[in-house]
Design a protein around this motif. Structure first.
Motif, mmCIF file in Angstrom:
data_model
loop_
_atom_site.group_PDB
_atom_site.id
_atom_site.type_symbol
_atom_site.label_atom_id
_atom_site.label_comp_id
_atom_site.label_asym_id
_atom_site.label_seq_id
_atom_site.Cartn_x
_atom_site.Cartn_y
_atom_site.Cartn_z
ATOM 1 N N ASP A 291 0.811 -1.221 0.000
ATOM 2 C CA ASP A 291 0.000 0.000 0.000
ATOM 3 C C ASP A 291 0.847 1.276 0.000
ATOM 4 O O ASP A 291 0.322 2.370 -0.204
ATOM 5 C CB ASP A 291 -0.926 0.036 1.230
ATOM 6 N N LEU A 292 2.157 1.144 0.244
ATOM 7 C CA LEU A 292 2.997 2.348 0.311
ATOM 8 C C LEU A 292 3.226 2.900 -1.098
ATOM 9 O O LEU A 292 3.548 2.135 -2.020
ATOM 10 C CB LEU A 292 4.365 2.016 0.928
ATOM 11 N N PRO A 293 3.095 4.222 -1.279
ATOM 12 C CA PRO A 293 3.251 4.784 -2.636
ATOM 13 C C PRO A 293 4.643 4.566 -3.245
ATOM 14 O O PRO A 293 4.765 4.449 -4.467
ATOM 15 C CB PRO A 293 2.984 6.285 -2.436
ATOM 16 N N ASP A 294 5.693 4.499 -2.411
ATOM 17 C CA ASP A 294 7.050 4.325 -2.957
ATOM 18 C C ASP A 294 7.341 2.887 -3.379
ATOM 19 O O ASP A 294 8.351 2.623 -4.031
ATOM 20 C CB ASP A 294 8.102 4.719 -1.899
ATOM 21 N N GLY B 88 9.028 3.029 8.476
ATOM 22 C CA GLY B 88 7.873 3.652 9.136
ATOM 23 C C GLY B 88 6.668 2.710 9.156
ATOM 24 O O GLY B 88 5.991 2.561 10.184
ATOM 25 N N ALA B 89 6.423 2.047 8.012
ATOM 26 C CA ALA B 89 5.265 1.140 7.919
ATOM 27 C C ALA B 89 5.433 -0.042 8.874
ATOM 28 O O ALA B 89 4.470 -0.467 9.530
ATOM 29 C CB ALA B 89 5.113 0.649 6.487
ATOM 30 N N LEU B 90 6.674 -0.556 8.965
ATOM 31 C CA LEU B 90 6.905 -1.689 9.873
ATOM 32 C C LEU B 90 6.706 -1.251 11.323
ATOM 33 O O LEU B 90 6.112 -1.975 12.132
ATOM 34 C CB LEU B 90 8.327 -2.247 9.667
ATOM 35 N N GLU C 3 3.995 -2.468 14.170
ATOM 36 C CA GLU C 3 4.655 -3.036 15.353
ATOM 37 C C GLU C 3 5.377 -4.333 15.022
ATOM 38 O O GLU C 3 5.299 -5.322 15.750
ATOM 39 C CB GLU C 3 3.652 -3.204 16.498
ATOM 40 N N VAL C 4 6.046 -4.322 13.888
ATOM 41 C CA VAL C 4 6.842 -5.469 13.454
ATOM 42 C C VAL C 4 8.306 -5.044 13.489
ATOM 43 O O VAL C 4 8.654 -3.965 13.007
ATOM 44 C CB VAL C 4 6.439 -5.900 12.022
ATOM 45 N N VAL C 5 9.146 -5.897 14.069
ATOM 46 C CA VAL C 5 10.564 -5.558 14.152
ATOM 47 C C VAL C 5 11.298 -6.182 12.970
ATOM 48 O O VAL C 5 11.211 -7.390 12.741
ATOM 49 C CB VAL C 5 11.177 -6.088 15.478
ATOM 50 N N ALA C 6 12.006 -5.343 12.202
ATOM 51 C CA ALA C 6 12.781 -5.861 11.070
ATOM 52 C C ALA C 6 14.158 -6.263 11.574
ATOM 53 O O ALA C 6 14.791 -5.526 12.310
ATOM 54 C CB ALA C 6 12.909 -4.784 10.003
#
Ligand code: ATP
Length: 311
Positions: free
Chosen positions: A241-244, A269-271, A275-278
């Protein structure tokens, strides 16, 4: 403030248009890079700035002077290291520097230059016995011996080994720190990116873009890729869904997100919002090669002599 101004430069050789329409300005104290494919008109442009070629139309101002009409004055203020400088084989390093310094009204101290360019040990060596790197350093010293306010360096590090190239880069930065404005023509994207404050991309005798290295790279159309792993479940739409973002793949448990713009911060930012940790987060950086491709439609090519040397 403005060291150089080129306006609508046009130059033909017979019927062949070498420079169609080139305009740019260089501020005092800048290192200004010129990159572009073979035959794009880079050398013709800098030779016109140096007064070695007479433009068919357009105007050039070097510290307010015209390189053709004020040739003698421009020579005092502008030093040139052009491609394939050649000197008499038998001339010795110190002799060449002393001789060339005698051509100028207010020359630099040639002994100091010899020291700065690490040539003092070779002062009594004949030109023909110098290594490629030493010849290159001598040609830079000769470009600077007139104590110029502007130096034009064309194919500065062609033919040098990687260590000598890096040494030459630090040297150029030291010269700039002494207040010399530098116009640098190069086929090496790493060199242009590392040294230049701004870069003009010339293609087909025209300026395709002028910007800082970071600005050119940001304008490159190449896609970036962000890679990471997650332990928690992650809904793909958080990213798609992110435009980039232009593509999302999961390969061997690793997420690969492709896109443009500020991709890394968008994904991070989306992660965070989900609340997901990359883990093991990496980004494949675009570089000046990508920008070159974007503006010229071709991949940059190292000069033939360099390709031979590196294998
Ligand atoms: P390169 O990266 O290969 O050095 P360049 O961008 O510096 O190329 P120029 O040397 O300015 O390009 O050449 C621009 C065009 O003009 C090329 O097509 C070249 O073949 C042509 N050209 C250059 N010098 C001359 C000349 N003296 N006579 C005729 N054509 C020339």
């Amino acid at each position: 403030m403005t060291a150089l101004e080129v306006r609508n430069l046009h130059k033909r050789y017979g019927q062949h248009v070498a420079v169609d329409d080139v305009s740019f300005t260089v501020d005092e104290g800048e290192i200004f890079g010129i990159i572009g494919p073979n035959g794009a008109g880079k050398t013709t442009t800098v030779e016109s700035i140096a007064g070695l070629r007479r433009p068919d139309s357009g105007s050039i101002s070097v510290l307010g002077l015209d390189p053709v009409k004020d040739r003698a004055e421009v020579r005092e203020r502008l030093g040139v290291q052009l491609q394939e400088s050649s000197f008499p084989d038998a001339i010795k390093v110190a002799e060449a520097l002393e001789l060339y310094s005698s051509f100028y009204r207010d020359p630099a101290d040639w002994r100091e230059l010899m020291e700065l360019l690490d040539l003092t040990q070779k002062r009594s060596t004949q030109y023909k016995a110098l290594s490629g790197g030493q010849k290159q350093r001598l040609s830079i010293a000769l470009a600077l011996v007139g104590n110029p306010r502007i130096a034009i360096l064309d194919e500065l590090t062609t033919g040098l080994d990687p260590q000598a190239r890096r040494d030459t880069w630090s040297l150029i930065e030291r010269i700039r720190d002494r207040g010399v404005t530098i116009l640098l023509v190069t086929h090496f994207m790493d060199e242009a990116e590392r040294l230049s404050d701004r870069i003009a991309v010339i293609d087909g005798g025209r300026v395709a873009a002028v910007d800082t290295p970071a600005g050119l790279i940001a304008r490159s159309s190449a896609l970036q890729q962000v890679r990471f792993r997650v332990r928690q479940p992650l809904d793909e739409s958080v990213l798609t869904d992110l435009p980039d973002v232009t593509g999302v793949e999961i390969r061997d448990g690793r997420w690969l997100v492709t896109g443009t713009g500020e991709l890394l911060s968008s994904v991070a930012g989306a992660l965070a919002r989900a609340e997901v940790v990359a883990e093991d987060l990496r980004v494949d950086q675009r570089n000046l090669d990508d920008a070159f491709m974007t503006f010229t439609g071709r991949a940059p090519q190292a000069p033939a002599s360099f390709q031979r040397e590196v294998g």
